[in-house]
Design a protein around this motif. Structure first.
Motif, PDB file in Angstrom:
ATOM      1  N   LEU A  79    -108.428  12.291 -90.605  1.00 14.09           N
ATOM      2  CA  LEU A  79    -107.248  12.293 -89.746  1.00 14.09           C
ATOM      3  C   LEU A  79    -106.474  13.595 -89.938  1.00 14.09           C
ATOM      4  CD1 LEU A  79    -105.603  10.754 -87.690  1.00 14.09           C
ATOM      5  CD2 LEU A  79    -104.393   9.666 -89.560  1.00 14.09           C
ATOM      6  N   TYR A 146    -105.624   1.760 -87.453  1.00 10.94           N
ATOM      7  CA  TYR A 146    -106.240   1.900 -88.768  1.00 10.94           C
ATOM      8  C   TYR A 146    -106.560   0.521 -89.317  1.00 10.94           C
ATOM      9  CZ  TYR A 146    -103.295   6.119 -88.503  1.00 10.94           C
ATOM     10  OH  TYR A 146    -102.659   7.245 -88.107  1.00 10.94           O
ATOM     11  N   ILE A 154    -111.065   4.316 -94.258  1.00  9.08           N
ATOM     12  CA  ILE A 154    -110.217   4.213 -93.066  1.00  9.08           C
ATOM     13  C   ILE A 154    -110.739   5.230 -92.065  1.00  9.08           C
ATOM     14  CG2 ILE A 154    -107.922   4.643 -92.113  1.00  9.08           C
ATOM     15  CD1 ILE A 154    -106.724   3.614 -94.680  1.00  9.08           C
ATOM     16  N   THR A 155    -111.115   4.777 -90.899  1.00 12.52           N
ATOM     17  CA  THR A 155    -111.565   5.671 -89.839  1.00 12.52           C
ATOM     18  C   THR A 155    -110.660   5.463 -88.630  1.00 12.52           C
ATOM     19  OG1 THR A 155    -113.198   4.027 -89.158  1.00 12.52           O
ATOM     20  CG2 THR A 155    -113.978   5.802 -90.569  1.00 12.52           C
ATOM     21  N   PRO A 156    -109.809   6.440 -88.337  1.00 12.96           N
ATOM     22  CA  PRO A 156    -108.869   6.303 -87.229  1.00 12.96           C
ATOM     23  C   PRO A 156    -109.584   6.122 -85.896  1.00 12.96           C
ATOM     24  CG  PRO A 156    -108.399   8.248 -88.558  1.00 12.96           C
ATOM     25  CD  PRO A 156    -109.694   7.703 -89.033  1.00 12.96           C
TER      26      PRO A 156
END
Length: 185
Positions: A79, A146, A154-156
């Motif tokens: 991010l 999120y 965490i992959t936006p």
């Protein structure tokens, strides 16, 4: 034959509000770790009128559907704050991102999406022959969703909407084949 594989890069560019074109000396930001991008076309269905008589259909007149925009579902592995602020609004300063305040809307941007091209047949991942570059001429993003979960990254996940750029006389999007990715400047 165009063999497209993977999502390699997304660049966000500031628009000059007076011309609708890329702003000279404007901000540019890069998402260099994209995982996927779904391109979903948005349509308005044409009106359909029917004429009935004597318990049967006599005639129909149907207007064609119209493409009004696209919705991009974009997932990035990291991010980058400056790219988030340019795409979805808010501010990024001193390693701190602040989401947009109530009533603040992100400014439209130009979004370029690059996907690798390969030749037909058995290819190695290094066998890229070029890239397909999609340009979305009038796009606005939203702050990503999120999911923080034990033992997961965490992959936006962004939602980006694009429509015609009337000021610059550009369609919803265009794509072209290019030989290389643009360098980071």
């Amino acid at each position: 034959m165009d063999i497209l594989y993977g999502c390699k890069l997304m660049i966000v560019k500031e628009i000059d509000p007076s011309t609708g074109e890329e702003k000279t000396g404007g901000k540019t930001a890069r998402f260099e770790t994209p995982q996927q991008c779904g391109i979903n076309h948005q349509w308005i269905e044409g009106q359909r009128t029917e004429l009935r008589g004597g318990d049967r259909l006599l005639s129909t007149v149907e207007e064609p559907a119209s493409l009004i925009g696209v919705e991009l579902s974009f997932t990035n592995a990291t991010l980058p704050g400056e790219a988030l602020a340019l795409l979805a609004g808010g501010t990024y300063q001193n390693n701190t991102y602040s989401a947009p305040r109530l009533g603040e809307e992100p400014s439209p941007v130009i979004v370029e999406l690059y996907v690798a091209k390969y030749e037909e047949g058995n290819n190695d991942t290094s066998g890229i022959t070029g890239y397909r570059k999609w340009t979305f001429w009038n796009a606005t993003g939203r702050v990503p969703n999120y999911t923080a979960q034990d033992r997961n990254f965490i992959t936006p996940q962004f939602t980006i909407r694009a429509k015609e750029n009337v000021k610059a006389n550009k369609p919803v999007y265009e794509w072209e084949d290019v030989t290389s990715l643009p360098s980071a400047s």
